[in-house]
Scaffold this motif. Structure first.
Motif, PDB file in Angstrom:
ATOM      1  N   ALA A 390     -37.446  36.729   4.181  1.00 55.27           N
ATOM      2  CA  ALA A 390     -37.224  37.198   2.894  1.00 55.27           C
ATOM      3  C   ALA A 390     -35.553  37.350   2.937  1.00 55.27           C
ATOM      4  CB  ALA A 390     -37.891  38.659   2.517  1.00 55.27           C
ATOM      5  N   GLY A 391     -34.832  36.437   4.295  1.00 54.03           N
ATOM      6  CA  GLY A 391     -33.639  36.419   3.938  1.00 54.03           C
ATOM      7  C   GLY A 391     -33.461  35.782   2.523  1.00 54.03           C
ATOM      8  N   LEU A 392     -33.466  34.225   2.554  1.00 52.15           N
ATOM      9  CA  LEU A 392     -32.819  33.776   1.743  1.00 52.15           C
ATOM     10  C   LEU A 392     -32.994  34.054   0.030  1.00 52.15           C
ATOM     11  CD1 LEU A 392     -30.957  31.313   0.548  1.00 52.15           C
ATOM     12  CD2 LEU A 392     -33.775  29.650   0.657  1.00 52.15           C
ATOM     13  N   ASN A 393     -34.307  34.538  -0.137  1.00 52.35           N
ATOM     14  CA  ASN A 393     -34.770  34.819  -1.245  1.00 52.35           C
ATOM     15  C   ASN A 393     -34.026  36.257  -1.586  1.00 52.35           C
ATOM     16  OD1 ASN A 393     -37.027  32.833  -1.205  1.00 52.35           O
ATOM     17  ND2 ASN A 393     -38.137  34.075  -0.863  1.00 52.35           N
ATOM     18  N   ILE A 394     -33.571  36.850  -0.871  1.00 55.69           N
ATOM     19  CA  ILE A 394     -32.569  38.446  -1.056  1.00 55.69           C
ATOM     20  C   ILE A 394     -32.110  38.237  -1.338  1.00 55.69           C
ATOM     21  CG2 ILE A 394     -32.285  39.965  -0.391  1.00 55.69           C
ATOM     22  CD1 ILE A 394     -34.254  40.503   2.094  1.00 55.69           C
ATOM     23  N   MET A 395     -31.473  36.634  -0.837  1.00 58.28           N
ATOM     24  CA  MET A 395     -29.666  36.340  -1.016  1.00 58.28           C
ATOM     25  C   MET A 395     -29.742  35.977  -2.855  1.00 58.28           C
ATOM     26  SD  MET A 395     -27.550  34.327   1.542  1.00 58.28           S
ATOM     27  CE  MET A 395     -27.983  32.325   0.541  1.00 58.28           C
ATOM     28  N   MET A 396     -30.412  35.570  -2.690  1.00 53.39           N
ATOM     29  CA  MET A 396     -30.751  34.345  -4.350  1.00 53.39           C
ATOM     30  C   MET A 396     -30.938  35.551  -5.090  1.00 53.39           C
ATOM     31  SD  MET A 396     -29.976  31.605  -3.628  1.00 53.39           S
ATOM     32  CE  MET A 396     -30.611  31.018  -5.194  1.00 53.39           C
ATOM     33  N   SER A 397     -30.785  37.008  -5.537  1.00 52.46           N
ATOM     34  CA  SER A 397     -30.958  37.590  -6.526  1.00 52.46           C
ATOM     35  C   SER A 397     -29.901  37.897  -7.404  1.00 52.46           C
ATOM     36  CB  SER A 397     -31.585  38.848  -6.386  1.00 52.46           C
ATOM     37  OG  SER A 397     -30.923  39.795  -4.714  1.00 52.46           O
ATOM     38  N   LEU A 398     -28.893  37.090  -6.865  1.00 49.22           N
ATOM     39  CA  LEU A 398     -27.727  37.341  -7.749  1.00 49.22           C
ATOM     40  C   LEU A 398     -27.060  37.215  -8.960  1.00 49.22           C
ATOM     41  CD1 LEU A 398     -24.577  37.920  -7.056  1.00 49.22           C
ATOM     42  CD2 LEU A 398     -23.981  35.743  -6.145  1.00 49.22           C
ATOM     43  N   ARG A 399     -26.645  37.708  -9.462  1.00 41.90           N
ATOM     44  CA  ARG A 399     -26.978  37.098 -11.162  1.00 41.90           C
ATOM     45  C   ARG A 399     -25.606  36.548 -12.147  1.00 41.90           C
ATOM     46  NH1 ARG A 399     -30.163  42.535 -14.318  1.00 41.90           N
ATOM     47  NH2 ARG A 399     -31.910  41.966 -12.901  1.00 41.90           N
ATOM     48  N   ALA A 430     -12.891  30.961   2.185  1.00 38.72           N
ATOM     49  CA  ALA A 430     -12.097  32.045   2.105  1.00 38.72           C
ATOM     50  C   ALA A 430     -11.353  30.413   1.048  1.00 38.72           C
ATOM     51  CB  ALA A 430     -11.650  32.230   2.911  1.00 38.72           C
ATOM     52  N   ARG A 431     -10.736  29.653   1.858  1.00 38.31           N
ATOM     53  CA  ARG A 431      -9.825  28.370   1.314  1.00 38.31           C
ATOM     54  C   ARG A 431     -10.239  28.125  -0.133  1.00 38.31           C
ATOM     55  NH1 ARG A 431      -9.476  24.829   4.311  1.00 38.31           N
ATOM     56  NH2 ARG A 431      -9.871  25.584   6.495  1.00 38.31           N
ATOM     57  N   HIS A 432     -11.864  27.690  -0.168  1.00 34.66           N
ATOM     58  CA  HIS A 432     -12.328  27.523  -1.254  1.00 34.66           C
ATOM     59  C   HIS A 432     -12.649  28.622  -2.228  1.00 34.66           C
ATOM     60  CE1 HIS A 432     -11.576  23.197  -0.366  1.00 34.66           C
ATOM     61  NE2 HIS A 432     -12.489  23.952   1.044  1.00 34.66           N
ATOM     62  N   GLY A 433     -12.096  29.227  -2.258  1.00 32.58           N
ATOM     63  CA  GLY A 433     -12.245  31.034  -2.965  1.00 32.58           C
ATOM     64  C   GLY A 433     -13.856  30.999  -2.594  1.00 32.58           C
ATOM     65  N   THR A 434     -14.572  31.326  -1.445  1.00 33.13           N
ATOM     66  CA  THR A 434     -15.789  31.306  -1.300  1.00 33.13           C
ATOM     67  C   THR A 434     -16.104  32.602  -0.663  1.00 33.13           C
ATOM     68  OG1 THR A 434     -18.373  31.302  -2.413  1.00 33.13           O
ATOM     69  CG2 THR A 434     -16.650  29.233  -1.134  1.00 33.13           C
ATOM     70  N   ARG A 435     -17.642  32.470  -0.310  1.00 32.20           N
ATOM     71  CA  ARG A 435     -18.388  32.721   1.004  1.00 32.20           C
ATOM     72  C   ARG A 435     -19.046  32.755   0.739  1.00 32.20           C
ATOM     73  NH1 ARG A 435     -19.868  38.501   1.379  1.00 32.20           N
ATOM     74  NH2 ARG A 435     -20.163  39.692   0.138  1.00 32.20           N
ATOM     75  N   GLY A 436     -19.821  33.253   1.884  1.00 35.19           N
ATOM     76  CA  GLY A 436     -21.732  33.270   2.710  1.00 35.19           C
ATOM     77  C   GLY A 436     -21.950  33.512   3.307  1.00 35.19           C
ATOM     78  N   THR A 437     -23.364  34.155   3.526  1.00 31.89           N
ATOM     79  CA  THR A 437     -24.063  35.124   4.280  1.00 31.89           C
ATOM     80  C   THR A 437     -24.569  34.456   5.077  1.00 31.89           C
ATOM     81  OG1 THR A 437     -24.103  36.190   2.101  1.00 31.89           O
ATOM     82  CG2 THR A 437     -25.655  36.246   3.851  1.00 31.89           C
ATOM     83  N   TRP A 438     -24.730  34.889   6.344  1.00 28.83           N
ATOM     84  CA  TRP A 438     -25.383  33.824   7.428  1.00 28.83           C
ATOM     85  C   TRP A 438     -26.619  34.420   7.669  1.00 28.83           C
ATOM     86  CZ3 TRP A 438     -22.816  29.841   9.535  1.00 28.83           C
ATOM     87  CH2 TRP A 438     -21.628  29.431   9.329  1.00 28.83           C
ATOM     88  N   TYR A 439     -27.607  34.157   8.752  1.00 33.55           N
ATOM     89  CA  TYR A 439     -28.548  34.042   8.722  1.00 33.55           C
ATOM     90  C   TYR A 439     -29.362  33.261   9.258  1.00 33.55           C
ATOM     91  CZ  TYR A 439     -30.940  32.558   4.575  1.00 33.55           C
ATOM     92  OH  TYR A 439     -31.202  31.159   4.154  1.00 33.55           O
ATOM     93  N   ALA A 440     -30.578  33.444  10.112  1.00 30.83           N
ATOM     94  CA  ALA A 440     -31.729  33.425  10.512  1.00 30.83           C
ATOM     95  C   ALA A 440     -31.565  32.252  12.322  1.00 30.83           C
ATOM     96  CB  ALA A 440     -31.591  31.423  10.065  1.00 30.83           C
ATOM     97  N   HIS A 441     -31.744  31.313  12.465  1.00 30.99           N
ATOM     98  CA  HIS A 441     -32.134  30.482  13.852  1.00 30.99           C
ATOM     99  C   HIS A 441     -30.920  30.860  14.577  1.00 30.99           C
ATOM    100  CE1 HIS A 441     -35.147  29.728  11.072  1.00 30.99           C
ATOM    101  NE2 HIS A 441     -34.395  28.922  11.112  1.00 30.99           N
ATOM    102  N   ALA A 442     -30.264  32.252  15.053  1.00 33.08           N
ATOM    103  CA  ALA A 442     -29.086  32.156  16.253  1.00 33.08           C
ATOM    104  C   ALA A 442     -29.607  30.924  17.550  1.00 33.08           C
ATOM    105  CB  ALA A 442     -28.929  33.108  16.301  1.00 33.08           C
ATOM    106  N   SER A 443     -31.451  30.948  17.494  1.00 30.79           N
ATOM    107  CA  SER A 443     -31.568  30.539  19.186  1.00 30.79           C
ATOM    108  C   SER A 443     -30.905  29.312  19.634  1.00 30.79           C
ATOM    109  CB  SER A 443     -32.939  31.091  19.400  1.00 30.79           C
ATOM    110  OG  SER A 443     -33.402  30.731  18.266  1.00 30.79           O
ATOM    111  N   VAL A 444     -31.232  28.469  18.352  1.00 31.93           N
ATOM    112  CA  VAL A 444     -30.786  27.570  18.519  1.00 31.93           C
ATOM    113  C   VAL A 444     -30.024  26.654  17.847  1.00 31.93           C
ATOM    114  CG1 VAL A 444     -33.226  26.494  18.655  1.00 31.93           C
ATOM    115  CG2 VAL A 444     -32.301  27.001  16.650  1.00 31.93           C
TER     116      VAL A 444
END
Ligand SMILES: Cc1cc2nc3c(=O)[nH]c(=O)nc-3n(C[C@H](O)[C@H](O)[C@H](O)COP(=O)(O)OP(=O)(O)OC[C@H]3O[C@@H](n4cnc5c(N)ncnc54)[C@H](O)[C@@H]3O)c2cc1C
Ligand code: SF4
Ligand code: SF4
Length: 1011
Positions: A390-399, A430-444
Motif C-alpha cells: 500500500a506504500g504508494l497509495n499511502i503516500m498519495m493521500s497528501l492534500r 532538495a535543490r529543486h525545492g522538493t523531496r521524495g519518499t523512498w520505498y520498494a525493491h531494494a533487492s534489484v
C-alpha cells in the motif's frame, strides 16, 4: 461528436455484442490511468467475447482509428491513455482457457486479474509468481503489456521471464501465436506475413548485435524499449532456460504498440510451502541502502524497503498502525529511519530459521546487532506485505495541488551504487525545492521515489519544468551507474522520449523498424515507445494549464480539502485557503489518482457496485473521474446535474467503503449527497423518494395506523401496485410498522403508572433512531434493559423545550441526506443538537443502535456547518457496543451474562461500522457471553443499503451484492447459530435472501442477561 467517430460507433454497435461507449462521460472515464496524463479516447468498447475484440480491431482499422488495449488501467506512465479506440478486456475477457498441471502451464484471456488467477491455481498447489503490488487489479494482459515486475523478481524474474506464448492479433487482422522459435516450437508460424516478419526481426537483431552489447543495460530490471535483446540476451536472468528465442518475449513490454494479446500462455511454479520474514531496522537510510548488496547474497526471495516517511504514514493510518508497529525496534525512543523486509522462502520449512539466523548474524557483522524482527507466522507476514504494497497509495493521500509525481520512480541501478544514487537524488530534489519518499525493491536496485510537484503550476517553478530538470539529472546518474532508466513501469507518455537517450540512435531506429513491421499503419497505441511526444507536453496533462474547476456553492463543507501543501515539509495550509472555486469539492474529487485500488474483489468493502457490475462507471474511480471532469467543465455545462451524472451515481450505495479503503480518502458517499443536492434543485423528488426522505416526519402518525400501513404486504396485488406506481420492488416485503414505538413507552409507562428507571448510577442517553423506533422497537427496549442491568440511568432523548414539534421524535437526518435534501437534514440535525446539548455539555454519552444513524452524528453532522456543538456531540456519540466496550476497558462495566443455548454467533458488520472501524466492539461484547464463539463474515455491503434494495430497478443488483458473500455465508450457518447484524437494512436483506432472522447485538445481550 465528429461524424467519423459517430460512424464508427454505429458500425461497432451493429456488429458487437458488448458495450460500445462513445458518450463524453464514458470516454472521460477512460481518459486517464495512474499517470499525470489525460487524453480523450475516440471511444470505448467492452468486448463480450473474443470475436467482439477481433471485430473491433477490424472496424477500427477500416476507419483508420488507432487501437488501445486496456486491462485495469493502472499504468503509471500514461501507456494506457491515447486518442484511440480503447478495448477494455477486464470485464468479460477474463477466463482461464486451458490448464496443464503436469507441464505447469496455463492459458488465459488477457483481462484476468492476477489475484483471481492465483486463487484459481491455489487448489492445484501452483501460482504465477510475478507478484506486482497491484495484484488485486492488474490484468495479465496489462502485466504482459508493461513487462511488469513483482516484489520477488530477484527470485522469479519479470513478466518476460514467465510468459511462454502469446496468441496475438496484429492491426491488419493477422492472427498469430508467438512462442518458442526453432526446431522445438510446438506451433509453427501460421501465415507467410508473420514468417516474413520473424525473419526480418532476426535480421535486425543480427545487424544490431554489437550495439545491443554496447548499449543495453545489464540489469534484471530493464523494461524500456522493445526486448530486442531476446535475440542476444543481456538480462542478468536468462529469458529462456535453454537460451533459445521465444518470440512472445518481444511482445512482452510492448505496451499495446505491436499487437493485441488475445491469449497468454504462462509458466507456473509450485507454491512455496514456507516463508519467513526478517525485518531489519536501520538507524539511517544510508545504512539500509548500503546493506542491500550484502543481504542479497543470502539468497532471499525479496528485499523491500520502507522508509521513515512511509513508516510514519503507516503509523498514522489506523488500519496499518498495529502491523507496522509490530515490525519496529525503537532505540532510545526513536523509530528506525528505514526498514528492509527480507523474505526467505522454500519447500523445506525446517531450513528457513537457519536462513533467518544468517541474516541476524550478517546484521551483527555489519554493526547492527539486535536489529532484526523475525516473523515466521504467515498472518503477520501477509499483513506486513499489505502495508508495503500500500506504500504508494499511502503516500498519495497528501492534500493540496502538490502531489508525488511518477516519472523517475523506477530507475534501476546496480546494488553497489544504490546508497550513492539515493543520496545524490535526494540532494537533487532538495535543490529543486522538493523531496521524495523512498520505498520498494531494494533487492534489484529499483527504488520507487516520487518528488512532490505541482503540475498545475507553470513557469520555472512549475511542475513540468522541475520534472524535466530532475529527470535530466537522474538520467545522468543512471548512465554513470550503468543502470536502466525504466526498471518497472515502462515507457508510456512520460518515458518514451527517453528510449532514444537510453538506447542510442541506432537501436531507436531498430525499434521503429520493429514497430513498422508489426503495425505498418501505425494504429496500435501510437506515440508510445517509438515516435513519442515530449514528457512535458502540457496539452496531455490531466491538469492542463487551462484546468480550473467552476465555482460552486456547495451544500456540505469541503474546506478540509481546499488547502495547499509545502513540498518539502508537507505542511498543509488552513482549511479553505486552497483557492478552489468549488469550495474544496473539486479538490476532494481530484484526490483520486486512478491507482485502481477500488477494483478489488477480496477484502474490505469498496466497492460493492463495481464488484457486481464490473463496469468502470460503477467504480469509485469512475465516479471520482466523472466528478472531476464535470466540476471542471470538461463534460459541458450543467454536467453535474445531468442525467448522465445521475446514472454515474445511481449504483453508489453510500456504503462509505471508499472512505475507509480508498488510500487517498475518496468519500463517495459524501460526494453523492452533494451531487444529489444539486440534482434536486433542478429535478423534483419522485414520490418514492419523498416517501423515504420524509419518513421521520410522517412516522409518528403512520405508526398509529400501523395495520393500514402494513396492508401493502398483506393484500394481494398491493405490492404489485406499489411497484407500478411508486417503483417499490414487489419482490420485497417492506419493513413492518409497529404501533408501539419505543418513544411512546414513557407515555404508556406514566399512563400505566410503571415508570421503571434506575434512580442512581451514571447517566447515558439512548438515541432512538427512526428505523428501530418504528420497525423494531424491541431492539431499543433490549438496549435499555442491558444498560439498566449494567447500572446506568438511561434517558431517552426528546425534543428540546421550545421545539416547534415537541412531540415528534428526534432524527439524525439520514433519510434526507440519502435523497440530497441537505437543508432538511440540517434542520433535523439542529433539532437534535439542541435536544442533546444539555447532556453533551455534561459529558453524558449519547448511545445509538442503528449504525447509519448514530454515525451520521460523527460524520455528516461535522460538514453541515453546525459549528462547535456538532463537534462536541461527535466526540460523545457512541454505538451501543462501543459504549459497552469503552466501559469494559475502563473496568466500569458490571454486566452479568450467562451462557446461552447457542454456541456460535456469525457477525455481519454494517458498512458504516466498517468505515468507522466499529465492528470489533461487537465481537468484544459478544465475547463477554460465556462459551459463545464469534465469527465475522468477510463481506462487503449487504446490498440493501437503506432504500436502495427496495427500489424496483435495483432489486436484482441488490440481491447480487448480497449473494457476493453475505447471503451464502448465512445460508451455510448452522440452524442454532446466532446471526448478528446491527444494521436494519442488513437484517432485512438477510431475511429476504435466506429466510433467517438476524438480530441486533442488543437483543442477544438482553437474552444473555443473568437473572
Ligand atoms: C499503486 C501502484 C503500484 C504498482 N506496483 C507495481 C509493481 O509492483 N510492479 C509493476 O510492475 N507495476 C506496478 N504498477 C504498475 C501497474 O499496476 C502494472 O504495470 C500492471 O501490471 C498493469 O496492469 P493493468 O491491467 O492495469 O494494465 P493496463 O494499465 O490496463 O495496461 C498496461 C499496458 O498493457 C497494454 N495492454 C493491456 N492489455 C493488453 C492486451 N490484451 N494486448 C496488448 N496490450 C495490452 C496496454 O495498452 C498498456 O500499454 C503499479 C501501479 C500502481 C498504481
Ligand atoms: S477512488 Fe481511490 S482507490 Fe479508486 S482509483 Fe481513485 S484513489 Fe484509487
Ligand atoms: S460509497 Fe460504497 S458504493 Fe459508493 S463508491 Fe464508495 S465504496 Fe462504492
Amino acid at each position: 461528436m465528429a461524424p467519423e467517430r459517430s460512424r464508427l460507433a454505429q458500425r461497432l454497435r451493429r456488429v458487437l455484442r458488448g458495450d460500445v461507449l462513445f458518450d463524453a462521460f464514458s470516454r472521460g472515464r477512460y481518459a486517464t490511468d495512474a499517470s499525470i496524463y489525460q487524453v480523450d479516447p475516440v471511444g470505448v468498447v467492452v468486448p463480450a467475447d473474443e470475436a467482439d475484440a477481433i471485430a473491433a480491431i477490424e472496424l477500427a482499422r477500416e476507419s483508420r482509428v488507432p487501437i488501445l488495449p486496456r486491462g485495469g488501467g493502472t499504468s503509471q506512465c500514461g501507456q494506457t491513455v491515447g486518442e484511440a479506440l480503447v478495448i477494455d478486456n477486464s470485464r468479460h475477457l477474463n477466463k482461464v482457457i486451458a490448464f496443464d498441471r503436469d507441464a505447469m502451464t496455463v492459458e488465459v484471456q488477457p483481462g484476468i486479474v492476477l489475484d483471481h488467477l492465483n486463487a484459481w491455481l491455489r487448489p492445484h498447489g501452483l501460482w504465477y509468481p510475478v507478484d506486482v503490488s497491484t495484484s488485486a487489479q492488474a490484468t495479465l494482459g496489462g502485466m504482459a503489456g508493461n513487462n511488469s515486475c513483482g516484489s520477488r523478481s530477484i527470485a522469479y524474474g519479470n513478466m518476460v521471464h514467465n510468459v511462454l506464448g502469446i496468441e496475438a492479433i496484429l492491426s491488419d487482422g493477422t492472427a498469430e501465436y508467438f512462442g518458442p522459435f526453432g526446431a522445438d516450437a510446438k506451433r509453427a508460424m501460421a501465415s507467410a506475413r508473420t514468417g516474413e516478419l520473424v525473419s526480418r526481426l532476426f535480421g535486425i537483431a543480427a545487424r544490431e548485435r554489437d550495439e545491443i552489447e554496447r548499449r543495453w543495460p545489464k540489469v534484471l530490471r530493464r523494461v524500456g524499449g522493445y526486448n530486442l535483446d531476446i535475440f542476444h540476451p543481456q538480462s542478468e536472468l536468462p529469458y529462456t532456460a535453454d537460451g533459445t528465442v521465444n518470440l512472445a518475449h518481444l511482445l512482452v513490454g510492448s505496451e499495446g504498440t505491436l499487437a493485441y494479446f488475445r491469449r497468454l500462455v504462462l509458466k507456473l511454479l509450485p507454491l512455496p510451502s514456507a516463508k519467513v520474514l526478517g525485518v531489519v531496522n536501520f538507524p539511517t537510510f544510508h545504512a539500509a541502502m548500503d546493506s542491500a548488496q550484502h543481504i542479497v547474497r543470502l539468497g532471499p526471495s525479496a528485499v523491500e524497503l520502507v522508509d521513515r516517511t512511509m513508516i510514519d504514514l503507516s503509523r498514522a493510518n489506523p488500519v496499518f498502525r498495529p502491523t507496522i508497529e509490530s515490525a519496529l525496534i525503537e532505540r532510545d525512543g526513536r523509530a528506525p529511519e528505514a526498514i528492509l523486509l527480507v523474505e526467505f522462502s522454500g519447500d523445506d520449512r525446517g531450513a528457513l530459521p537457519g536462513r533467518l539466523a544468517q541474516l541476524v548474524e550478517l546484521m551483527g557483522d555489519l554493526g547492527l546487532p539486535g536489529s532484526v524482527v523475525e516473523m515466521s507466522d504467515d498472518g503477520r507476514q501477509k499483513a506486513l506485505w499489505e502495508v508495503r504494497k500500500a506504500g504508494l497509495n499511502i503516500m498519495m493521500s497528501l492534500r493540496g495541488d502538490g502531489k508525488p509525481v511518477s516519472f523517475i520512480e523506477d530507475c534501476a541501478v546496480p546494488l553497489e551504487h544504490l546508497a550513492e544514487y539515493t543520496a545524490r537524488l535526494t540532494e537533487v530534489f532538495a535543490r529543486h525545492g522538493t523531496r521524495g519518499t523512498w520505498y520498494a525493491h531494494a533487492s534489484v536496485g529499483t527504488l520507487h521515489v516520487r518528488p512532490i510537484l505541482d503540475m498545475r503550476r507553470q513557469g520555472a517553478e512549475g511542475g513540468a519544468a522541475k520534472m524535466r530538470a530532475i529527470a535530466e539529472e537522474a538520467a545522468a546518474m543512471v548512465r554513470r551507474f550503468k543502470g536502466a532508466y525504466s526498471g518497472e513501469h515502462g515507457d508510456g507518455l512520460v518515458r518514451s522520449e527517453w528510449v532514444g537517450w537510453q538506447f542510442g540512435p541506432r537501436l531507436t531506429r531498430a525499434f521503429e523498424e520493429i514497430k513498422d513491421l508489426f503495425d505498418p499503419l501505425g494504429l496500435m497505441n501510437p506515440g508510445k515507445i517509438v515516435r513519442p511526444s515530449s514528457m512535458d507536453d502540457a496539452s496531455l496533462f490531466r491538469f492542463r494549464p487551462d484546468y480550473s474547476p467552476r465555482p460552486l456553492d456547495t451544500a456540505l463543507d469541503w474546506s478540509a480539502w481546499d488547502v495547499q501543501n509545502d513540498p518539502v515539509t508537507e505542511r498543509v495550509t488552513a482549511p479553505g485557503s486552497g483557492g478552489d472555486p468549488a469550495r474544496g469539492f473539486a479538490k476532494a474529487a481530484e484526490m483520486c489518482n486512478n491507482n485502481g485500488h477500488c477494483r478489488k474483489f477480496d477484502a474490505g468493502t469498496m466497492c460493492p457496485s463495481y464488484r457486481v457490475t464490473r463496469d468502470e462507471r460503477d467504480l469509485t474511480r469512475g465516479r471520482a473521474n466523472t466528478l472531476r471532469l464535470a466540476l471542471s467543465g470538461q463534460l459541458g455545462d450543467d454536467a453535474l446535474v445531468s442525467q448522465a451524472m445521475h446514472e454515474t451515481m445511481a449504483l453508489c450505495v453510500g456504503c462509505k467503503g471508499c472512505k475507509r479503503d480508498c488510500p487517498t480518502g475518496i468519500d463517495m458517499a459524501r460526494m453523492k449527497i452533494e451531487v444529489l443536492y444539486h440534482h434536486r434543485k433542478r429535478h423534483p423528488l419522485r414520490m418514492r423518494e419523498r416517501m423515504v426522505a420524509f419518513m421521520p416526519r410522517y412516522a409518528p402518525w403512520l405508526s398509529r395506523v400501523a395495520w393500514l400501513a402494513n396492508l401493502r404486504d398483506l393484500l394481494p396485488g398491493a405490492a404489485w401496485l406499489s411497484e407500478r406506481f411508486f417503483g417499490l420492488s414487489a419482490q420485497r416485503r417492506l419493513p413492518a410498522w409497529r404501533g408501539d414505538p419505543f418513544t411512546r413507552d414513557r407515555e404508556r409507562a406514566s399512563r400505566d403508572g410503571a415508570a421503571a428507571v434506575v434512580e442512581a448510577g451514571p447517566d447515558v442517553v439512548l438515541w432512538a433512531d427512526t428505523f428501530d423506533n418504528y420497525f423494531e422497537p424491541d431492539n431499543l427496549r433490549a438496549a435499555r434493559r442491558v444498560l439498566q442491568a449494567a447500572g446506568y440511568r438511561v434517558h431517552v432523548a426528546r425534543a428540546a423545550p421550545g421545539d416547534a414539534q415537541p412531540d415528534r421524535p428526534l432524527c439524525c437526518g439520514r433519510t434526507f441526506l440519502a435523497t440530497g435534501l441537505v437543508d432538511e437534514a440540517r434542520a433535523e440535525a439542529r433539532r437534535t443538537l439542541a435536544a442533546l446539548a444539555p447532556w453533551v455539555q455534561r459529558g453524558v454519552p449519547v448511545v445509538g443502535l442503528e449504525p447509519s444513524c448514530l454515525l451520521t452524528m460523527r460524520d455528516e453532522f461535522l460538514v453541515l456547518g453546525l459549528g462547535e456543538a456538532a463537534a462536541a456531540l461527535a466526540s460523545q456519540a457512541l454505538l451501543f457496543e462501543e459504549f459497552l466496550v469503552r466501559e469494559h476497558e475502563a473496568g466500569r462495566l458490571k454486566l452479568a451474562l450467562r451462557a446461552m443455548p447457542q454456541r456460535r454467533a456469525l457477525l455481519h458488520g454494517h458498512c458504516h461500522q466498517k468505515a468507522f472501524d466499529a465492528v470489533a466492539p461487537i465481537r468484544t461484547v459478544l465475547g463477554l457471553i460465556p462459551s459463545l464463539k464469534v465469527e465475522s463474515i468477510e463481506s462487503s455491503c449487504c446490498g440493501m443499503a437503506g432504500a436502495f434494495g427496495y427500489e424496483a430497478e435495483h432489486h436484482a443488483i441488490s440481491m447480487k451484492m448480497g449473494e457476493a458473500a453475505l447471503l451464502p455465508a448465512v445460508r451455510a450457518a448452522g440452524p442454532d447459530d446466532l446471526i448478528v447484524a446491527d444494521g436494519t437494512s442488513c437484517r432485512h436483506q438477510i431475511a429476504d435472501g435466506t429466510q433467517r432472522e438476524a438480530e441486533h447485538v442488543a437483543r442477544v445481550l438482553e437474552r444473555a442477561l443473568a437473572g
